[in-house]
Write a protein that holds these residues in place. Sequence first.
Motif, PDB file in Angstrom:
ATOM      1  N   THR A  30      38.196  27.021  42.890  1.00 57.53           N
ATOM      2  CA  THR A  30      39.446  27.032  42.130  1.00 57.53           C
ATOM      3  C   THR A  30      40.594  27.571  42.984  1.00 57.53           C
ATOM      4  N   THR A  46      33.804  30.095  41.924  1.00 59.12           N
ATOM      5  CA  THR A  46      33.370  30.408  40.572  1.00 59.12           C
ATOM      6  C   THR A  46      32.008  29.750  40.320  1.00 59.12           C
ATOM      7  N   GLN A  75      34.495  35.496  41.846  1.00 67.57           N
ATOM      8  CA  GLN A  75      34.859  35.494  40.430  1.00 67.57           C
ATOM      9  C   GLN A  75      34.584  36.832  39.763  1.00 67.57           C
TER      10      GLN A  75
END
Length: 265
Positions: A30, A46, A75
């Motif tokens: 991401t 993630t 994450q």
Amino acid sequence: MVSSLKIKVEEREGKSFLRDAYVTQPFRITPVGQYKSDGAAYLMITSTSPGILSGDVYEIDVTIEKNARLQLQSQSYQRLFNMEGSASQTMVVNMGKSSSFSYVPHPVVPHEDSNFKSVNTITIADDCELTISEIITCGRKHYGETFQYAHFQNLLEVYHHDRLILKDNVLLKPELMPLHSLGLLEGFTHQGTLTYLNTKNENVTELVEHFYKELENLTDVTYGISEIQTDGFVIRILGNGGEQMFNFFKKVEESLWEKAVAISN
């Protein structure tokens, strides 16, 4: 289950960007630097999995092309669940000339009977900067699982011009090792290591002195910082909480990152 993540970051007109990406379950990648103005790429790994399970094999491949800059983020805490067998992770990083790579992940939490080995191999070209860290906790302390894991190992090797310039091997086996004794964890429950080095021929003595003063502000820990043979240093911290170490390492990362931006500008 074998899970793969492959990314390539390139630079164009002063901007670093994600050129290619390939992931399999449970990985996701991401972008998180939309509001940054320094031209670097900021990516977060993630996962749809709550943690690493027995039999999992994680394969991470990162390529940072010439002049590109990548800050990789995690994450959340990485949980290593109870295992009948073992699990592993390999991360291979290739850094092109004049590139930068920084990775300061959240702490690792090994559950009871977990058996895990991580191998990180980094090839670094000329005129580069590298920052990488690791924090290992004692396990789920509040569940009475302090040092109940079977095996934890994290191996870091850095190569420059096909020559090994740095090797760090953390191996913890609570059943066989007196972890509370002198020379190991010495009564503490958490261990953190941050490594920085550059191939720019930039002396780090002032950085070592600066971060040593910053370390003095931490409470209820013991620590050390050592200048290494190449232009770099290693910080080690022993304490009783992962969040304190993680926040400090992020502060070090930010300071090093901002220094690099200031020099490049």
